[in-house]
Design an enzyme around this catalytic site. Structure first.
Site, PDB file in Angstrom:
ATOM      1  N   SER A 207      31.838  11.755  30.646  1.00 55.33           N
ATOM      2  CA  SER A 207      32.483  12.750  31.514  1.00 55.33           C
ATOM      3  C   SER A 207      32.208  14.187  31.085  1.00 55.33           C
ATOM      4  O   SER A 207      32.426  15.124  31.844  1.00 55.33           O
ATOM      5  CB  SER A 207      33.994  12.517  31.538  1.00 55.33           C
ATOM      6  OG  SER A 207      34.572  12.896  30.310  1.00 55.33           O
TER       7      SER A 207
ATOM      8  N   THR B  13      31.871   6.113  33.104  1.00 53.87           N
ATOM      9  CA  THR B  13      33.229   6.585  33.407  1.00 53.87           C
ATOM     10  C   THR B  13      33.680   6.052  34.754  1.00 53.87           C
ATOM     11  O   THR B  13      32.871   5.620  35.578  1.00 53.87           O
ATOM     12  CB  THR B  13      33.247   8.119  33.519  1.00 53.87           C
ATOM     13  OG1 THR B  13      32.287   8.508  34.520  1.00 53.87           O
ATOM     14  CG2 THR B  13      32.919   8.791  32.209  1.00 53.87           C
TER      15      THR B  13
ATOM     16  N   ASP C 108      49.264   6.461  48.090  1.00 53.26           N
ATOM     17  CA  ASP C 108      47.801   6.541  48.138  1.00 53.26           C
ATOM     18  C   ASP C 108      47.373   6.700  49.591  1.00 53.26           C
ATOM     19  O   ASP C 108      46.961   5.726  50.242  1.00 53.26           O
ATOM     20  CB  ASP C 108      47.178   5.278  47.498  1.00 53.26           C
ATOM     21  CG  ASP C 108      45.693   5.444  47.209  1.00 53.26           C
ATOM     22  OD1 ASP C 108      45.012   6.062  48.056  1.00 53.26           O
ATOM     23  OD2 ASP C 108      45.214   4.948  46.170  1.00 53.26           O
TER      24      ASP C 108
ATOM     25  N   ARG D 150      42.939  13.731  35.647  1.00 51.77           N
ATOM     26  CA  ARG D 150      42.150  14.875  35.217  1.00 51.77           C
ATOM     27  C   ARG D 150      43.114  16.052  35.095  1.00 51.77           C
ATOM     28  O   ARG D 150      44.059  16.170  35.896  1.00 51.77           O
ATOM     29  CB  ARG D 150      41.042  15.221  36.222  1.00 51.77           C
ATOM     30  CG  ARG D 150      39.860  14.263  36.227  1.00 51.77           C
ATOM     31  CD  ARG D 150      39.010  14.381  34.942  1.00 51.77           C
ATOM     32  NE  ARG D 150      37.864  13.488  34.938  1.00 51.77           N
ATOM     33  CZ  ARG D 150      37.841  12.271  34.365  1.00 51.77           C
ATOM     34  NH1 ARG D 150      38.908  11.805  33.757  1.00 51.77           N
ATOM     35  NH2 ARG D 150      36.744  11.541  34.388  1.00 51.77           N
TER      36      ARG D 150
ATOM     37  N   ASP E 163      47.332  13.388  28.789  1.00 48.18           N
ATOM     38  CA  ASP E 163      46.106  12.979  28.092  1.00 48.18           C
ATOM     39  C   ASP E 163      44.944  13.863  28.517  1.00 48.18           C
ATOM     40  O   ASP E 163      43.920  13.903  27.844  1.00 48.18           O
ATOM     41  CB  ASP E 163      45.795  11.503  28.427  1.00 48.18           C
ATOM     42  CG  ASP E 163      44.501  11.019  27.794  1.00 48.18           C
ATOM     43  OD1 ASP E 163      44.392  11.134  26.557  1.00 48.18           O
ATOM     44  OD2 ASP E 163      43.609  10.554  28.526  1.00 48.18           O
TER      45      ASP E 163
ATOM     46  N   GLU F 244      39.715  21.634  29.329  1.00 48.06           N
ATOM     47  CA  GLU F 244      39.141  20.796  28.255  1.00 48.06           C
ATOM     48  C   GLU F 244      37.735  21.270  27.948  1.00 48.06           C
ATOM     49  O   GLU F 244      37.005  21.625  28.873  1.00 48.06           O
ATOM     50  CB  GLU F 244      39.045  19.321  28.715  1.00 48.06           C
ATOM     51  CG  GLU F 244      40.319  18.547  28.608  1.00 48.06           C
ATOM     52  CD  GLU F 244      40.146  17.090  29.053  1.00 48.06           C
ATOM     53  OE1 GLU F 244      39.060  16.505  28.830  1.00 48.06           O
ATOM     54  OE2 GLU F 244      41.090  16.547  29.625  1.00 48.06           O
TER      55      GLU F 244
ATOM     56  N   HIS G  99      42.358  13.225  25.774  1.00 45.45           N
ATOM     57  CA  HIS G  99      41.562  12.509  26.794  1.00 45.45           C
ATOM     58  C   HIS G  99      40.997  11.203  26.222  1.00 45.45           C
ATOM     59  O   HIS G  99      39.794  10.984  26.231  1.00 45.45           O
ATOM     60  CB  HIS G  99      40.434  13.415  27.327  1.00 45.45           C
ATOM     61  CG  HIS G  99      39.808  12.897  28.594  1.00 45.45           C
ATOM     62  ND1 HIS G  99      39.156  13.703  29.495  1.00 45.45           N
ATOM     63  CD2 HIS G  99      39.712  11.641  29.123  1.00 45.45           C
ATOM     64  CE1 HIS G  99      38.704  12.987  30.500  1.00 45.45           C
ATOM     65  NE2 HIS G  99      39.032  11.718  30.292  1.00 45.45           N
TER      66      HIS G  99
ATOM     67  N   GLY H 230      41.514   6.155  28.237  1.00 43.10           N
ATOM     68  CA  GLY H 230      40.593   5.073  28.619  1.00 43.10           C
ATOM     69  C   GLY H 230      39.734   4.561  27.479  1.00 43.10           C
ATOM     70  O   GLY H 230      38.861   3.716  27.693  1.00 43.10           O
TER      71      GLY H 230
HETATM   72  N1  LIG Z   1      42.190   9.680  30.830  1.00 40.10           N
HETATM   73  C1  LIG Z   1      41.200   8.820  30.845  1.00 40.10           C
HETATM   74  O1  LIG Z   1      40.686   8.441  29.808  1.00 40.10           O
HETATM   75  C2  LIG Z   1      40.717   8.270  32.141  1.00 40.10           C
HETATM   76  C3  LIG Z   1      40.906   8.965  33.303  1.00 40.10           C
HETATM   77  N2  LIG Z   1      40.504   8.440  34.499  1.00 40.10           N
HETATM   78  C4  LIG Z   1      40.778   9.205  35.716  1.00 40.10           C
HETATM   79  O2  LIG Z   1      41.605   8.413  36.559  1.00 40.10           O
HETATM   80  C5  LIG Z   1      41.104   8.477  37.875  1.00 40.10           C
HETATM   81  C6  LIG Z   1      41.475   7.216  38.626  1.00 40.10           C
HETATM   82  O3  LIG Z   1      40.759   6.136  38.090  1.00 40.10           O
HETATM   83  P1  LIG Z   1      40.592   4.740  38.889  1.00 40.10           P
HETATM   84  O4  LIG Z   1      41.891   4.162  39.177  1.00 40.10           O
HETATM   85  O5  LIG Z   1      39.607   3.953  38.124  1.00 40.10           O
HETATM   86  O6  LIG Z   1      39.919   5.295  40.222  1.00 40.10           O
HETATM   87  P2  LIG Z   1      39.930   4.623  41.661  1.00 40.10           P
HETATM   88  O7  LIG Z   1      38.915   5.359  42.457  1.00 40.10           O
HETATM   89  O8  LIG Z   1      39.839   3.155  41.560  1.00 40.10           O
HETATM   90  O9  LIG Z   1      41.378   4.973  42.250  1.00 40.10           O
HETATM   91  C7  LIG Z   1      41.767   6.256  42.619  1.00 40.10           C
HETATM   92  C8  LIG Z   1      42.736   6.123  43.782  1.00 40.10           C
HETATM   93  O10 LIG Z   1      43.276   7.414  44.070  1.00 40.10           O
HETATM   94  C9  LIG Z   1      43.447   7.491  45.476  1.00 40.10           C
HETATM   95  N3  LIG Z   1      43.599   8.872  45.909  1.00 40.10           N
HETATM   96  C10 LIG Z   1      42.640   9.795  46.173  1.00 40.10           C
HETATM   97  N4  LIG Z   1      43.214  10.958  46.567  1.00 40.10           N
HETATM   98  C11 LIG Z   1      44.559  10.765  46.559  1.00 40.10           C
HETATM   99  C12 LIG Z   1      45.684  11.579  46.851  1.00 40.10           C
HETATM  100  N5  LIG Z   1      45.564  12.848  47.255  1.00 40.10           N
HETATM  101  N6  LIG Z   1      46.922  11.050  46.702  1.00 40.10           N
HETATM  102  C13 LIG Z   1      47.091   9.763  46.294  1.00 40.10           C
HETATM  103  N7  LIG Z   1      46.056   8.928  46.029  1.00 40.10           N
HETATM  104  C14 LIG Z   1      44.808   9.433  46.143  1.00 40.10           C
HETATM  105  C15 LIG Z   1      42.202   6.791  46.016  1.00 40.10           C
HETATM  106  O11 LIG Z   1      42.374   6.402  47.367  1.00 40.10           O
HETATM  107  C16 LIG Z   1      42.062   5.621  45.065  1.00 40.10           C
HETATM  108  O12 LIG Z   1      42.726   4.474  45.548  1.00 40.10           O
HETATM  109  C17 LIG Z   1      39.593   8.680  37.706  1.00 40.10           C
HETATM  110  O13 LIG Z   1      39.032   9.316  38.836  1.00 40.10           O
HETATM  111  C18 LIG Z   1      39.522   9.540  36.480  1.00 40.10           C
HETATM  112  O14 LIG Z   1      39.537  10.895  36.847  1.00 40.10           O
HETATM  113  C19 LIG Z   1      39.916   7.217  34.565  1.00 40.10           C
HETATM  114  C20 LIG Z   1      39.693   6.484  33.429  1.00 40.10           C
HETATM  115  C21 LIG Z   1      40.036   6.971  32.121  1.00 40.10           C
HETATM  116  O1  LIG Z   2      36.446   6.984  32.857  1.00 39.36           O
HETATM  117  C1  LIG Z   2      36.851   8.162  32.991  1.00 39.36           C
HETATM  118  O2  LIG Z   2      36.897   8.747  34.073  1.00 39.36           O
HETATM  119  C2  LIG Z   2      37.307   8.893  31.813  1.00 39.36           C
HETATM  120  O3  LIG Z   2      38.000   9.855  31.884  1.00 39.36           O
HETATM  121  C3  LIG Z   2      36.804   8.401  30.522  1.00 39.36           C
HETATM  122  O4  LIG Z   2      37.700   7.645  29.807  1.00 39.36           O
HETATM  123  C4  LIG Z   2      36.377   9.621  29.774  1.00 39.36           C
HETATM  124  O5  LIG Z   2      35.670   9.260  28.709  1.00 39.36           O
HETATM  125  P1  LIG Z   2      34.381  10.053  28.250  1.00 39.36           P
HETATM  126  O6  LIG Z   2      33.298   9.724  29.162  1.00 39.36           O
HETATM  127  O7  LIG Z   2      34.650  11.512  28.288  1.00 39.36           O
HETATM  128  O8  LIG Z   2      34.218   9.510  26.901  1.00 39.36           O
END
Ligand SMILES: NC(=O)C1=CN([C@@H]2O[C@H](COP(=O)(O)OP(=O)(O)OC[C@H]3O[C@@H](n4cnc5c(N)ncnc54)[C@H](O)[C@@H]3O)[C@@H](O)[C@H]2O)C=CC1
Ligand SMILES: O=C(O)C(=O)[C@H](O)COP(=O)(O)O
Length: 407
Positions: free
Chosen positions: A59, A80, A160, A222, A246, A251, A268, A271
């Site tokens: 990311s 990611t 959602d 984010r 987180d 960042e 962060h 995940g």
């Molecule tokens: N902190 C971390 O380490 C991590 C952060 N993330 C973040 O979490 C986000 C979500 O991840 P996933 O669930 O895998 O993605 P995903 O794409 O499977 O789910 C996201 C959901 O949010 C919904 N959405 C979009 N705009 C919206 C709004 N205005 N209001 C309500 N819902 C809305 C979408 O329709 C979708 O169902 C990622 O895009 C990423 O930015 C993901 C993995 C790790």
């Molecule tokens: O999958 C995402 O989206 C995330 O935010 C990841 O957990 C971020 O991990 P890095 O790619 O920054 O290591």
């Protein structure tokens, strides 16, 4: 996964692959495609990617014309779920294939949220059972969380709007309802700046004012989904009651004052489970094979097994503890969120913004191996009967018989 480098028979020549060095097992997973050159993220530059065919990022690398114009890159993979760092329109215009890893680290984020909720419950000496959790964004992460929280006794509200439109399902509620009714609000949306459901500053000053003063707010999506300045202002006035962050605006240099004003602060890493990282790497290898029309199915059986040094058998906490404390003690053996919070606070306390940014990145780079809850097990006989569903379904830990534990 180990073994000599054997180029896939379907390939005419070895591909040149540049991979962020923090994508684990990239060499092993991609060895059949060509030569893998791992690089630190800050060395993924126009010059280093210019002659490569495949680029694998995380990311922290912005993937756009500034990086790729003039290069021979034909495939970009991001290990990611989030893709706000990628200019998809540019890739499409250039005919560059793209893949990412949605769902790979979903369990890791769910487990982070569960650990955070239990930690807050213990610190406040309140139960989780009976609370209302509002999940904003119900995709891979939010959807899994919605299936697990009821086993811990929480009522779940899901918001959602894009998914509601796509599926026609009527069991979603509005953000307004979540803000007004939820005791816990947890954000799992992508960061988007345009379109009818843009999420940039979705939680702004007005939304914060509508949250229940007693609410707990968690952001693992984010940083910019929450307006950080408004959150700091609200927290100075004691609202909402608890905040877990987180992800941060700015960042890798978050506002240290905001860090000081939240209950649990981490760099962060929600995940960053070992299992999530391995799955992401393998998903990208499979996507590249599909792109090249090669019949590869990445084998995760070895990497996702217990690894040397893993402690996967859990010690039952004292059965006399109240439910939230019992579960929190169990979870701490798998993931100690308070330790992550403490490490982060120490490095955020002093130094210039540049030095803090370096330390933020270093904490992520050197993050210890954290295994998914689902690979841990506990002797069923030591789990009080009323907590068995919470452990097996809510936390996803294996309940096994004593004979199995002995093996
Ligand atoms: N902190 C971390 O380490 C991590 C952060 N993330 C973040 O979490 C986000 C979500 O991840 P996933 O669930 O895998 O993605 P995903 O794409 O499977 O789910 C996201 C959901 O949010 C919904 N959405 C979009 N705009 C919206 C709004 N205005 N209001 C309500 N819902 C809305 C979408 O329709 C979708 O169902 C990622 O895009 C990423 O930015 C993901 C993995 C790790
Ligand atoms: O999958 C995402 O989206 C995330 O935010 C990841 O957990 C971020 O991990 P890095 O790619 O920054 O290591």
């Amino acid at each position: 996964m180990a073994g000599p480098m054997l180029l896939h028979p379907g390939l005419q020549r070895p591909l040149r692959i540049v991979a962020d060095e923090n994508i684990p097992f990239a060499r092993e997973a991609f060895r059949g495609f060509g030569v893998v050159r791992p690089l630190p993220a800050d060395q993924i530059t126009p010059a280093t990617v210019r002659n490569c065919d495949v680029l694998l990022v995380r990311s922290v690398t912005r993937v756009d014309a500034a990086l790729l114009e003039g290069s021979r890159v034909q495939f970009v993979g991001s290990a990611t779920s989030g893709i706000d760092h990628v200019d998809l329109a540019y890739l499409q215009k250039r005919g560059i294939a793209f893949a990412h890893a949605p769902g790979a680290n979903a369990d890791a984020v769910v487990e982070y949220v569960l650990a955070a909720l239990l930690e807050l419950a213990v610190r406040r000496n309140v139960p989780l059972r009976g609370r209302v959790a509002g999940i904003v964004g119900c995709g891979h992460i939010g959807g899994r969380l919605a299936r697990r929280l009821p086993a811990l006794g929480l009522e779940v509200l899901c918001c959602d709007p894009p998914l509601a439109e796509q599926t026609g399902r009527s069991d979603f509620v509005s953000l307004e309802t979540i803000l007004a009714e939820a005791d816990i609000v947890t954000l799992h949306v992508p960061l988007t700046r345009t379109g009818p459901h843009a999420t940039y500053h979705l939680i702004d000053a007005a939304a914060l004012a509508r949250l229940r003063p007693s609410a707990w707010l968690l952001n693992t999506s984010r940083g910019a989904v929450v307006d950080g300045r408004s959150l700091l202002e609200a927290r100075r006035q004691g609202r909402p009651e608890a905040v877990v962050l987180d992800v941060w605006e700015g960042e890798p240099a978050p506002d240290p004052e905001l860090v000081a004003h939240v209950d649990l602060a981490t760099p962060h890493i929600a995940g960053h489970s070992y299992d999530g990282k391995v799955r992401a790497t393998l998903m990208l290898a499979e996507a590249l094979a599909r792109h090249l029309n090669l019949p590869l199915r990445a084998d995760d059986s070895e990497l996702l097994q217990p690894q040397p040094g893993d402690r996967l058998d859990l010690i039952p906490p004292d059965y006399r503890l109240p439910e939230a404390q019992w579960l929190a003690e169990l979870v701490r053996q798998m993931y100690d969120i308070a330790a992550d919070d403490a490490r982060f606070r120490i490095v955020m306390q002093n130094g210039t913004p540049e030095r803090r940014a370096e330390r933020f990145l270093e904490l992520r780079r050197t993050y210890p191996r954290r295994r998914s809850f689902s690979v841990h097990r506990i002797d069923r006989a030591f789990v009080p009967e009323p907590l068995q569903e919470a452990v097996a379904v809510g936390l996803g830990v294996q309940l096994v018989a004593a004979e199995t534990m002995a093996q």
